[in-house]
Scaffold this motif. Structure first.
Motif, mmCIF file in Angstrom:
data_model
loop_
_atom_site.group_PDB
_atom_site.id
_atom_site.type_symbol
_atom_site.label_atom_id
_atom_site.label_comp_id
_atom_site.label_asym_id
_atom_site.label_seq_id
_atom_site.Cartn_x
_atom_site.Cartn_y
_atom_site.Cartn_z
ATOM 1 N N LEU A 14 -0.648 4.069 -1.886
ATOM 2 C CA LEU A 14 -0.057 3.131 -1.153
ATOM 3 C C LEU A 14 -0.490 3.444 0.431
ATOM 4 N N GLY A 15 -0.652 4.912 0.626
ATOM 5 C CA GLY A 15 -0.952 5.525 2.013
ATOM 6 C C GLY A 15 -0.020 5.225 3.038
ATOM 7 N N GLY A 16 1.177 4.883 2.683
ATOM 8 C CA GLY A 16 2.380 4.736 3.694
ATOM 9 C C GLY A 16 3.129 5.958 4.048
ATOM 10 N N VAL B 209 10.388 -3.127 13.267
ATOM 11 C CA VAL B 209 10.199 -1.761 12.863
ATOM 12 C C VAL B 209 8.840 -1.412 12.511
ATOM 13 N N HIS B 210 8.480 -0.106 12.661
ATOM 14 C CA HIS B 210 7.246 0.343 12.601
ATOM 15 C C HIS B 210 6.817 0.340 11.072
ATOM 16 N N ALA B 211 7.954 0.924 10.251
ATOM 17 C CA ALA B 211 7.854 1.150 8.747
ATOM 18 C C ALA B 211 9.118 0.696 8.059
ATOM 19 N N ALA B 212 8.984 0.203 6.748
ATOM 20 C CA ALA B 212 10.183 -0.260 6.110
ATOM 21 C C ALA B 212 10.506 -0.080 4.857
ATOM 22 N N ARG B 213 11.355 0.390 4.239
ATOM 23 C CA ARG B 213 11.600 0.799 2.801
ATOM 24 C C ARG B 213 11.214 -0.662 1.990
ATOM 25 N N VAL B 214 10.471 -0.624 0.919
ATOM 26 C CA VAL B 214 10.189 -1.865 0.309
ATOM 27 C C VAL B 214 10.528 -1.593 -1.212
ATOM 28 N N ARG C 244 0.478 -5.017 7.112
ATOM 29 C CA ARG C 244 0.398 -6.641 7.382
ATOM 30 C C ARG C 244 1.738 -6.819 8.281
ATOM 31 N N LEU C 245 3.051 -6.356 7.843
ATOM 32 C CA LEU C 245 4.210 -6.617 8.412
ATOM 33 C C LEU C 245 4.683 -5.257 8.921
ATOM 34 N N TRP C 246 4.405 -4.240 8.254
ATOM 35 C CA TRP C 246 4.689 -2.917 8.525
ATOM 36 C C TRP C 246 4.137 -1.900 7.560
ATOM 37 N N LEU C 247 4.615 -0.612 7.963
ATOM 38 C CA LEU C 247 4.013 0.361 6.859
ATOM 39 C C LEU C 247 4.964 0.394 5.681
ATOM 40 N N ASN C 248 4.543 0.264 4.510
ATOM 41 C CA ASN C 248 5.378 0.316 3.231
ATOM 42 C C ASN C 248 5.964 1.709 3.184
ATOM 43 N N ASP C 249 7.220 1.774 3.043
ATOM 44 C CA ASP C 249 7.944 3.079 2.673
ATOM 45 C C ASP C 249 8.319 3.129 1.340
ATOM 46 N N ALA D 123 2.300 17.867 -4.415
ATOM 47 C CA ALA D 123 2.564 17.562 -3.008
ATOM 48 C C ALA D 123 1.368 17.864 -2.179
ATOM 49 N N ALA D 124 0.645 18.692 -2.440
ATOM 50 C CA ALA D 124 -0.645 19.172 -1.932
ATOM 51 C C ALA D 124 -1.776 18.074 -2.085
ATOM 52 N N ALA D 125 -1.760 17.417 -3.163
ATOM 53 C CA ALA D 125 -2.940 16.582 -3.589
ATOM 54 C C ALA D 125 -2.615 15.260 -2.897
ATOM 55 N N LEU D 126 -1.444 14.937 -2.205
ATOM 56 C CA LEU D 126 -1.320 13.722 -1.374
ATOM 57 C C LEU D 126 -1.691 13.814 0.158
ATOM 58 N N LEU D 127 -1.943 15.089 0.465
ATOM 59 C CA LEU D 127 -2.021 15.368 1.792
ATOM 60 C C LEU D 127 -3.446 15.662 2.095
ATOM 61 N N PRO D 128 -4.163 15.202 3.261
ATOM 62 C CA PRO D 128 -3.479 14.429 4.136
ATOM 63 C C PRO D 128 -3.375 13.139 3.618
ATOM 64 N N ILE D 129 -2.494 12.176 4.197
ATOM 65 C CA ILE D 129 -2.003 11.034 3.580
ATOM 66 C C ILE D 129 -3.516 10.047 4.033
ATOM 67 N N ALA D 130 -3.867 9.347 3.118
ATOM 68 C CA ALA D 130 -4.808 8.441 3.270
ATOM 69 C C ALA D 130 -4.492 7.078 3.810
ATOM 70 N N SER D 131 -4.239 6.823 5.072
ATOM 71 C CA SER D 131 -3.321 6.024 5.590
ATOM 72 C C SER D 131 -4.316 4.813 6.041
ATOM 73 N N HIS D 132 -5.545 5.062 6.052
ATOM 74 C CA HIS D 132 -6.428 4.076 6.839
ATOM 75 C C HIS D 132 -7.586 3.498 5.901
#
Length: 674
Positions: free
Chosen positions: A270-272, A196-201, A238-243, A291-300
Motif C-alpha cells: 500500500l505504501g501509506g 484530511v491528509h490521510a484516512a483510515r480505510v 487519489r482522495l488521500w493517503l490510505n491508512d 518491521a524493518a523490512a517495511l522501512l523506509p516506506i515505499a510511499s511514491h
C-alpha cells in the motif's frame, strides 16, 4: 528546591519510554504512538495514569528528533466526562430528548452537536490548544462519523448533515493551521473527501485474525482490516493517503508469525501511513525483521492494485510496479548524493559499464522507459502478493499480467499485435486459478523471487497480449501473462513455515518480486526462433546480470541506490585459456543499519565457450543431482568484495548466488566479479 524537584520529575516522566534515537523512518510513527495515549478529554487535562504536562511531553519528543502526534476525538464525548455533565445542551439528542449513542469503542459514548456555534468554538479551542500550546504537529482525529449520526435533532436544522460535517471539519483545519498533518479515523468516505491528509480505510486491527463476531466489515480483526485495505486500494493518493491501521507485531497477540507477515505484505505494498503500535526495542527478532523490512516506506511511484477485485469478495492478488519514481523519494532526502550517483556513466578500456539514472536525468540507452514509467537503478519490476484468506491450506495460484517494453521485446510486441485475441485470458475465467490460452509468439522468461522464504525460480510467460497502461489508459503496451504460485525452490519452501505440500497455509501471503530476464541488445530473430519453439525467442544478445531480490526491504529492490555491471567487450579474442571477467557494482542503503542481510544476484556467463571448466563441473553436478568437487565449487564461486560484504555466499540456483551483506545507516557497496 521543591519546585525544581517537581520540574525534574515532570521532565523524567515526559522522557520515559522515548528512545534516544531511531532510524529516520521510525521518527514520526513512534512519536505518534508515544503521544497517542497522552490524552482522553483534552480540555480537562490529563486523566489518571496520564501525563502531567503535555507541552513538556511534546517538547521531549521533539528534542529527540521525532515529530510529536496526539490522538483526539473532537466531535465525541465520554458519557461520564465533565463535559457531558456540565454542558448537557451540547450533547446531540433525539426527538425524545435522549442523548444519541454515537457508537461503541469498548464503551458507548455521546456525540457533540457540532451545528451549534458554541460547540464549534469549543472544538476550535481544543485543536488550537493541542497544536499551538502543547506543540503537537500530527493529529489523529478519531470517531469522525459521530457528528453525522442520523437520529439526532440538531440545533441548526437549516443545514444537511453533510453541510454540518463540512463546517465542523473546516473548523478543525483552520484551528490546526498549516503544516499540521491530519489523519481521519472513522471518517465517512464521501463527506470526508478533501478534509484530511490521510484516512483510515479499514476496520481496526484486532489481536486475532477473525473478528469477535461474524462480521465482514466493521468489527476489529486482522481479516477485516486487510479486506478493506485491499478493496480500497484505488482511493490511495487519489482522495488521500490510505491508512490500514496499525501493525501489531508483538508476540502477546493471537496472531501467528504467518498472519503478521501477511498483514505486513499488504501494508508494505500500500505504501501509506505505517503505524507500529508496539514497544519496538522489545520485539522478538522475527517480529523486528518484519518491521524493518517495511522501512523506509515505499510511499511514491505507481499505486498497488487488486488484480481480481471484480472477481472475488476478498481479492487474493495484489500487484504493484516499482520504478525510479518509487526509489527517488525513498533515498534522495537522506542521501543527497544518490541522484548524482545515478548519473554516472563510464567507459573503461575494453569493458562497457552501464548505469541507470534514477533521478532527473534520462534513462541510460540500454534500458528504455517502460509502460509509462521511468526505470530506476534496476529497471521497473513488479511485486505480486498472493493471499490465502481461508482457514485451511489451499493451492493459491494466479495468472498475472505484467507489462513489457516493446523496445526491449520487439518480437513479442509484433506477435501480440499480429494475433489479436490469442493468448488473452478468458473474460469469464477466474484470474487467480485458470490458465491462459496458447502463447502468441515467443515467450519471455522472468526472474521470480519470493521475499519471505528467499525462494527463487525462472518462470516463462504463458502468453503475450496487448494491454493498456493503468496510469495512461490511452497508451498500449505488451503484457506477458505469468503464472505464479508455490512451489518455487522446493528446498527453500520446505524450510518455510507457510507451505504445506505446495499449498499456502491459512491466512498466509506470498510476496514475489518479478523481473523480466534482459539481454544486452534487443532480441534478434525472435519471431523465427519462436517458430522453432525456442523458449526465449532465440535471443542473440548476451543475457545481462540482474539483481534478483533481497531479504532487506520488502520491495526486493528499493534498497539498491546504484547498480552497474561490466561485460566483456564485443569482438574480444576468444581462446580456450582466456576468460573475460564480468562484474557487478552496487550500493545498498535503507536509512538504517543492517546487521546481517542477503541479496540474490543472477550472474550469467557471457558466452558458453568462455565458461570456466569449474563452472561446467558445478553446472553438470547440479543438473544430475551429484556433487561437484570442493576445488571446482570454490573456483566456480564469484569473487565478492566491498564495504557491505559480510564474508559468505552460497549458490541459490544455477547462475544465481545468495550473498551475505551488512552495512550501517549510511549504506555500503558491493562488488562481485565472476
Amino acid at each position: 528546591a521543591a519546585e525544581a524537584a517537581a520540574e525534574a520529575e515532570a521532565e523524567a516522566e515526559a522522557s520515559a519510554g522515548i528512545p534516544e534515537s531511531l532510524p529516520p523512518s521510525f521518527e514520526e510513527l513512534r512519536a505518534a504512538a508515544a503521544a497517542a495515549a497522552a490524552l482522553s478529554v483534552p480540555t480537562e487535562g490529563p486523566t489518571e495514569g496520564g501525563f502531567s504536562d503535555l507541552a513538556l511531553l511534546s517538547g521531549a519528543i521533539s528534542a529527540r528528533g521525532f515529530r510529536a502526534g496526539v490522538w483526539l476525538a473532537p466531535g465525541a464525548a465520554d458519557k461520564h466526562s465533565a463535559l457531558a455533565r456540565d454542558r448537557p445542551e451540547w450533547i446531540l439528542r433525539d426527538a425524545e430528548g435522549r442523548a444519541v449513542n454515537a457508537g461503541f469503542c469498548g464503551k458507548f459514548y455521546h456525540t457533540l452537536d457540532v451545528s451549534r456555534p458554541d460547540v464549534l468554538a469549543y472544538v476550535s479551542a481544543t485543536v488550537a490548544t493541542a497544536v499551538h500550546e502543547w506543540g503537537f504537529r500530527y493529529l489523529k482525529l478519531d470517531f469522525l462519523h459521530s457528528p453525522l449520526v442520523e437520529t439526532g435533532v440538531r440545533f441548526d436544522q437549516s443545514k444537511t448533515r453533510a453541510e454540518v460535517f463540512a463546517n465542523f471539519m473546516d473548523t478543525v483545519r483552520r484551528a490546526a493551521g498549516p503544516g499540521v498533518f491530519l489523519l481521519g479515523c472513522g471518517l465517512p468516505v464521501g463527506p470526508g473527501v478533501g478534509t484530511v491528509h490521510a484516512a483510515r480505510v479499514s476496520a481496526d486491527a484486532g489481536p486475532q485474525w477473525l473478528p469477535m463476531a461474524n462480521d465482514k466489515h466493521n468489527i476489529p480483526g486482522a481479516r477485516n482490516m486487510l479486506r478493506n485495505a485491499v478493496t480500497r486500494l484505488s482511493l490511495h493518493r487519489r482522495l488521500w493517503l490510505n491508512d490500514p491501521d496499525c501493525l501489531l507485531l508483538r508476540d502477546t497477540t493471537a496472531l501467528t508469525l504467518t498472519e503478521v507477515e501477511a498483514i505486513a505484505t499488504v501494508v508494505g505494498l500500500l505504501g501509506g501511513p505505517t503505524i507500529v503500535s508496539d514497544d519496538i526495542p522489545n520485539l522478538s527478532p522475527d517480529r523486528m525483521r518484519i518491521a524493518a523490512a517495511l522501512l523506509p516506506i515505499a510511499s511514491h511511484g505507481p499505486r498497488a492494485r487488486a488484480a481480481d477485485l471484480l472477481q472475488r469478495e476478498e481479492p487474493s492478488v495484489v500487484v504493484r510496479r516499482f520504478d525510479a519514481s518509487s526509489a527517488l523519494r525513498l533515498h534522495e532526502s537522506s542521501h543527497p548524493q544518490w541522484a548524482k550517483a545515478q548519473a554516472m556513466q563510464t567507459n573503461q578500456g575494453a569493458s562497457k559499464t552501464r548505469h541507470a539514472r534514477g533521478s532527473s536525468g534520462a534513462a541510460a540507452s540500454w534500458l528504455p522507459k517502460q509502460a509509462g514509467h521511468t526505470p530506476g537503478p534496476l529497471g521497473p519490476w513488479d511485486a505480486v502478493a498472493l493471499i490465502n484468506w481461508h482457514w485451511r491450506p489451499r493451492e493459491v495460484r494466479a495468472l498475472v499480467s505484467l507489462p513489457l517494453d516493446p523496445a526491449l521485446y520487439p518480437a513479442a510486441a509484433k506477435a501480440a499485435a499480429a494475433a489479436p485475441g490469442k493468448g488473452e485470458a478468458d473474460p469469464e475465467a477466474d484470474p487467480a486459478t485458470d490458465q491462459a490460452g496458447e502463447p502468441a509468439g515467443p515467450s519471455v522468461e522472468f526472474h521470480v523471487f519470493e521475499f519471505w522464504s528467499g525462494a527463487y525460480a525462472r518462470v516463462s510467460s504463458t502468453a503475450l497480449r496487448l494491454g493498456r497502461d493503468s496510469e495512461e489508459p490511452g497508451k498500449e503496451h505488451v503484457e506477458a501473462l505469468v503464472e505464479l504460485g508455490p512451489p518455487l525452490d522446493e528446498a527453500a519452501h520446505a524450510r518455510s513455515r507457510r507451505r504445506r505440500r505446495n499449498k499456502l497455509s491459512p491466512h498466509a501471503a506470498l510476496l514475489y518480486a518479478v523481473r523480466p530476464v534482459r539481454f544486452e541488445s534487443p532480441p534478434k530473430g525472435a519471431a523465427k526462433g519462436a517458430a522453432k519453439g525456442a523458449a526465449r525467442g532465440a535471443a542473440k544478445g548476451k543475457e545481462l546480470p540482474a539483481y534478483v531480490g533481497s531479504d532487506i526491504h520488502f520491495s526486493a529492490g528499493l534498497e539498491v541506490t546504484r547498480f552497474a555491471y561490466s561485460l566483456p567487450a564485443k569482438g574480444a579474442q576468444k581462446t580456450p585459456t582466456r576468460v573475460d571477467e564480468r562484474s557487478i557494482s552496487l550500493t545498498l542503503a535503507v536509512d538504517r543499519a543492517v546487521a546481517l542481510g542477503h541479496v540474490w544476484l543472477s550472474l550469467p556467463s557471457s558466452e558458453a565457450s568462455l565458461i570456466k571448466p569449474a563452472e561446467r563441473e558445478v553446472e553438470k553436478a547440479a543438473s544430475t543431482g551429484g556433487a561437484a568437487s570442493e576445488a571446482a565449487s570454490e573456483a566456480a564461486a564469484p569473487s565478492v568484495g566491498g564495504s557491505a560484504y559480510a564474508g559468505s555466499l552460497e549458490r541459490a540456483a544455477p547462475g544465481v548466488w545468495k550473498v551475505a551483506v551488512a552495512f550501517g545507516a549510511d549504506g555500503g557497496d558491493l562488488v562481485v566479479r565472476w
